[in-house]
Design an enzyme around this catalytic site. Structure first.
Site, PDB file in Angstrom:
ATOM      1  N   LYS A   1      -3.169   0.090  -7.671  1.00  0.00           N
ATOM      2  CA  LYS A   1      -3.893   0.546  -6.590  1.00  0.00           C
ATOM      3  C   LYS A   1      -5.281   0.561  -6.971  1.00  0.00           C
ATOM      4  O   LYS A   1      -6.408   0.379  -6.672  1.00  0.00           O
ATOM      5  CB  LYS A   1      -3.554   1.656  -5.726  1.00  0.00           C
ATOM      6  CG  LYS A   1      -2.168   1.538  -4.919  1.00  0.00           C
ATOM      7  CD  LYS A   1      -2.704   0.584  -3.861  1.00  0.00           C
ATOM      8  CE  LYS A   1      -1.524   0.581  -2.898  1.00  0.00           C
ATOM      9  NZ  LYS A   1      -1.569  -0.485  -1.770  1.00  0.00           N
TER      10      LYS A   1
ATOM     11  N   GLU B   1      -7.047   5.116   3.645  1.00  0.00           N
ATOM     12  CA  GLU B   1      -5.978   5.608   4.180  1.00  0.00           C
ATOM     13  C   GLU B   1      -4.860   5.705   3.087  1.00  0.00           C
ATOM     14  O   GLU B   1      -5.006   4.942   2.052  1.00  0.00           O
ATOM     15  CB  GLU B   1      -5.256   4.826   5.296  1.00  0.00           C
ATOM     16  CG  GLU B   1      -4.598   3.430   4.769  1.00  0.00           C
ATOM     17  CD  GLU B   1      -5.379   2.698   3.932  1.00  0.00           C
ATOM     18  OE1 GLU B   1      -4.790   1.956   2.968  1.00  0.00           O
ATOM     19  OE2 GLU B   1      -6.627   2.478   4.074  1.00  0.00           O
TER      20      GLU B   1
ATOM     21  N   SER C   1       4.985  -2.627  -9.588  1.00  0.00           N
ATOM     22  CA  SER C   1       3.789  -2.103  -9.042  1.00  0.00           C
ATOM     23  C   SER C   1       3.317  -0.601  -9.495  1.00  0.00           C
ATOM     24  O   SER C   1       2.051  -0.368  -9.171  1.00  0.00           O
ATOM     25  CB  SER C   1       3.815  -2.316  -7.503  1.00  0.00           C
ATOM     26  OG  SER C   1       4.796  -1.516  -7.048  1.00  0.00           O
TER      27      SER C   1
END
Length: 412
Positions: free
Chosen positions: A94, A116, A388
């Protein structure tokens, strides 16, 4: 070649086949136009590219490593490499998108950032980027996800972000996105919305993909250096789809590479799940046309996954197009299988994966079991899986769900 997979192309695509577009209040159209123009300009600016590359190198820790998972490979009967996004600063992919969008916001004069988050990693990454660049940060998060991901909530607050609980609906990611959009509509002139996945109205799906494709571009170079040939299969988990589309972007033009996205089957596709590509229908959610979970009355269904990051009833529009075009294949994995893969990767490789990533690992085990049952040979070549994120955030949820003693049992 998928639309827009070349990051140097002059425009930012609005549609992927029939999917994408802008289904938003009129007040946001001008802001989206300005954002599109700003991204095209920034992407072509050597100074912006150099600053972003410098931060990805010295701050985020790129390139992340490509790791040959020897014991996992032995267990599966084929060679598996892990693209270690869990080693990036803040513990997940991210941060690639958050740093890029925060730089873009500062460039356009927006000093207030909203975001969010579901699993909390995008919220942490956004709060981190805002701390670094001295920007105001507000993160919307469903109260159920706050319960599941409390350590990440504390990390966001320590970094200076204000975490706004969302009590509506299922109190998870869908509701957090809706709350963030309402804020953006109200404060559009002063605020930039850092969407965390490859979803939302154009230009966000393309913008997020462009910032996450560093994963796939690195992985392609690293795989060729390690094996002298490209992987046979590239596999990534899919919720909204940012780590998967970033990974797939590096291999879209390689016809010999199969792209496999792994969704959350939750309690099963006939029960509660988050598999919008496997079991959804074409519809509009949060500003774009894509594959969505909704009922006969058109009401959006509540998604379910043990993983907060896969607990979303929609997916990025480019994934829907890759599915329809046949360039990528999408499969679904249950909560139970993901939990087992979480435990197995931890014991086999000493790597504690995020529950999101555990779904991708679980598919490898399911595929190997299917081959064994059919007594089929392993396909030629090797596999590359994007890990991830890391699993620190999920430990409480996992320990609560594993059978007594399972977390500490010996390797079988």
């Amino acid at each position: 070649m998928s639309p827009g997979s070349d990051p140097t192309s002059p425009g930012v695509e609005e549609y992927f086949g029939p999917y994408g577009g802008r289904y938003v209040p009129e007040v946001l159209i001008a802001a989206l136009d300005r954002l599109t123009a700003a991204w095209v300009e920034a992407r072509a600016d050597p100074a912006f590219a150099a600053e972003l590359a410098g931060l990805l190198d010295s701050y985020v820790g790129r390139p992340t490593k490509l790791y040959k998972a020897t014991r996992l490979s032995q267990r599966l009967g084929r060679t598996v490499y892990l693209k270690r996004e869990d080693l990036a600063h803040t513990g997940a992919h991210k941060i690639n998108n958050a740093i890029g969008q925060a730089l873009l916001a500062r460039r356009t004069g927006k000093r207030r950032i909203i975001a969010e988050t579901g699993a909390g990693q995008h919220g942490v990454a956004t709060a981190t980027a805002c701390a670094l660049l001295d920007l105001e940060c507000v993160v919307y998060m469903g109260s159920e996800d706050i319960r599941r991901q409390h350590p990440n909530v504390e990390r966001m607050r320590l970094l200076g972000a204000r975490v706004e609980p969302v009590e509506a609906g299922a109190k998870t990611l869908k509701e957090a996105v809706s709350a963030a959009i309402r804020d953006w509509v109200t404060n559009v002139e002063t605020t930039h919305y850092i969407i965390g996945s490859a979803v939302g109205p154009a230009p966000y799906p393309a913008l997020v993909r462009d910032l996450q494709r560093v994963i796939g571009d690195e992985a392609r170079r690293q795989a060729l250096a390690a094996e002298g040939e490209l992987p046979a299969r590239v596999i990534a988990c899919v919720g909204g789809g940012s780590n998967a589309i970033g990974t797939f972007a590096g291999f879209l033009d390689d016809a010999t590479v199969e792209l496999i996205g792994v969704e959350a089957a939750g309690e099963g596709l006939e029960a509660r799940h988050g598999a919008s590509l496997s079991a959804g229908r074409t519809g509009v959610l949060h500003g774009s046309l894509s594959s969505v979970l909704f009922d006969e009355d058109g009401q959006i269904l509540e998604a379910h996954s043990i993983s907060a990051g896969l607990d979303y009833p929609g997916v990025g529009p480019e994934h829907a197009w890759l599915r329809d075009s046949g360039r990528a294949r999408y499969v679904a994995i249950t909560d139970i299988a993901a939990l087992d893969a979480f435990r197995q990767l931890t014991r086999l490789e000493g790597i504690i994966p995020a529950l999101e990533s555990a779904h991708a690992i679980a598919w490898l085990f399911a595929d190997a079991a299917e081959r064994a049952e059919q007594r089929g040979a392993a396909p030629a070549g090797y596999d590359l899986v994007t890990l991830s994120g890391r699993g620190d955030k999920d430990l409480a949820e996992v320990l609560d769900r594993l059978p007594a003693g399972a977390a500490g049992c010996a390797d079988e």
